[in-house]
Motif scaffolding. Structure first.
Motif: not given
Length: 284
Positions: A235, A191, A2-3
């Motif tokens: 993000a 992702r 997420d980062h």
């Protein structure tokens, strides 16, 4: 993941050639206008691949796609065989399935991406981990050394030398150079490829240890000196990468004498008034 992450990686070389240029007789790569040394991104990625291959025994999901003597189309064929698909009749959806299979099984595809749209088509992957060329902090000096070998390759050479059997050669080294690399990790691409937290930790570990498995006389002593990571809460990121990376400064302590070790530099990270949503991690 997420980062977003931006990082600065510092490493040095002592009495070695960190990245020879085959188009220039294997001389150390250099910026001709400034004299600063250069190390390509693919040079570091090669060392990372080798490290992952050693510590993970090249087993899924940590196989290596780009490796010495690999035939890439054969790697692609494995995806079609595993999914029981026909490469000659593959449509877009089937190519996408094979692309996902490659991401799941090969660490370097998952991390760095790959162009796999060759004869056996597995599509293209844009990797989340990207690195720029490394550049030395100061201009480097390339030394040329004459070396001899007390043996020859053929009987004909031995006859010409009346049994002396000596061969002359050249070796190039940099007495010392501190190099700085900027890197970036994009969570959106992560992702898409399946690059997860375990992959990220393995990447940080590889930067710290990759030179230990890559020792050679020609490369001298290469050592990681610092890894400063800027983590974004969002993000999309909370600040421009270049502004964060500027916060890491590398300064010569004494400019009157040539640098010959990491002790000749002062590495500092400005942590004052950080943008909201940014945290700094000094990995080593």
């Amino acid at each position: 993941m997420d980062h977003r992450y931006d990082f600065v990686f510092l490493f040095d070389v002592t009495d070695g050639n960190p990245n020879g240029d085959p188009d220039a007789g294997n001389l150390p790569r250099v910026d001709p206008e400034t004299g600063h040394g250069l190390v390509t991104d693919v040079c570091l990625k090669r060392k990372i691949r080798n490290f992952v291959a050693h510590v993970k025994d090249e087993t899924p999901p940590f196989e290596i796609y780009v490796k010495e003597r690999a035939v890439l189309n054969n790697q692609h064929s494995r995806a079609y065989e595993a999914l029981k698909l026909d490469a000659a009749k593959a449509k877009r959806t089937e190519v996408d399935q094979c692309r996902d299979w490659m991401c799941q099984n090969f660490y370097d595809v998952r991390a760095f991406g790959a162009v796999m749209s060759t004869k056996v088509n597995c599509g293209q992957v844009r990797g989340p981990v990207q690195m720029a060329f490394s550049r030395s902090i100061d201009p480097i000096v390339s030394l040329e050394h004459s070396i001899t070998r007390c043996a020859v390759a053929t009987e004909k050479e031995a006859e010409k030398q009346d049994g002396d059997n000596r061969t002359m050669g050249r070796k190039f080294t940099v007495p010392y150079g501190m190099y700085r690399c900027h890197g970036f990790i994009n969570p959106f691409f992560a992702r898409q490829t399946g690059f997860g937290e375990n992959d990220l930790q393995l990447f940080w570990k590889s930067l710290q240890n990759m030179f230990e498995l890559d020792r050679s006389a020609s490369r001298g002593q290469m050592t990681p000196q610092a890894l400063v990571v800027f983590q974004h809460d969002e993000a999309l990121g909370n600040a421009p990468a270049h502004q964060l990376q500027k916060r890491v400064s590398v300064v010569r302590k004494d400019v009157t004498t040539p640098a010959r070790s990491s002790d000749d530099y002062d590495v500092q990270t400005d942590e004052d008034e950080l943008p909201a949503g940014i945290s700094i991690h000094r990995m080593f």
